[in-house]
Design an enzyme around this catalytic site. Sequence first.
Site, PDB file in Angstrom:
ATOM      1  CD  GLU A 252       6.517   2.050   3.209  1.00 14.88           C
ATOM      2  OE1 GLU A 252       7.259   2.469   2.314  1.00 14.88           O
ATOM      3  OE2 GLU A 252       5.298   1.850   3.048  1.00 14.88           O
TER       4      GLU A 252
ATOM      5  CB  ALA B 148       1.378   8.802   1.071  1.00 18.34           C
TER       6      ALA B 148
ATOM      7  CB  SER C  96      10.414   8.395  -6.005  1.00 11.48           C
ATOM      8  OG  SER C  96       9.055   8.750  -5.841  1.00 11.48           O
TER       9      SER C  96
ATOM     10  CE  LYS D 161       3.819   4.677   3.987  1.00 11.22           C
ATOM     11  NZ  LYS D 161       4.682   5.098   2.862  1.00 11.22           N
ATOM     12  N   GLY D 162       2.520   1.470  -0.191  1.00 10.97           N
ATOM     13  CA  GLY D 162       2.870   0.112  -0.596  1.00 10.97           C
ATOM     14  C   GLY D 162       3.164  -0.031  -2.069  1.00 10.97           C
TER      15      GLY D 162
END
Length: 219
Positions: free
Chosen positions: A103, A83, A30, A94-95
């Site tokens: 990434e 993050a 986002s 992250k993820g």
Amino acid sequence: MDQLTMKKMAANAALQYVKADTIVGVGSGSTVNCFIEALGTIKHKIKGAVAASKNSETLLREQGIEVFSANDVSGLDIYVDGADEITPHKMMIKGGGAALTREKIVAALAKTFICIVDKSKQVEVLGSTFPLPVEVIPMARSQVARKLVTLGGSPEYREGVVTDNGNIILDVHNFKIINPVEMEKELNNVAGVVTNGIFALRPADIVIVGSPDGAQILK
């Protein structure tokens, strides 16, 4: 001040690091969506972008920005990504959007990794507020989950989610990640794991935090 405003603040501040006639590495999520929108305002200055997810590729093209494959470039000047958590040492989880493997690939191409977040993402210890995503080859799901339990985690299969690479995600709860570098290495050595969402071996170089006091740049 609402969270979206703080995300936009961080995203807009990242534009100052975009150099003319370069290809920009772009993550996903986002906050990155806000950066892509901002990047569209200077698209005439850059050659294009390498995206870490199919969704980001789509948004970049909608802005009229040419998208290159990671295989088309030998390196990138900057990589801009968000993050789910970030520590004072600029290490991250992250993820949340299931794009962690791509990434890591794009981040590895970049000379400078710029992480853009709102202040809610700042933590002292990784795993404090967000589960650790692990991308797993589908046939290894149960095997990897059992291994994660022996390491003290509580893995949960993220149902209905398939990564851009055709794999699945296990979200691991109850990990307090005291030594992120060692845990990143250990988890990546588990058979069936593609990669995990700890970004410690390649931390951010610059962090831009959107806050009620404006965009704070941490180097």
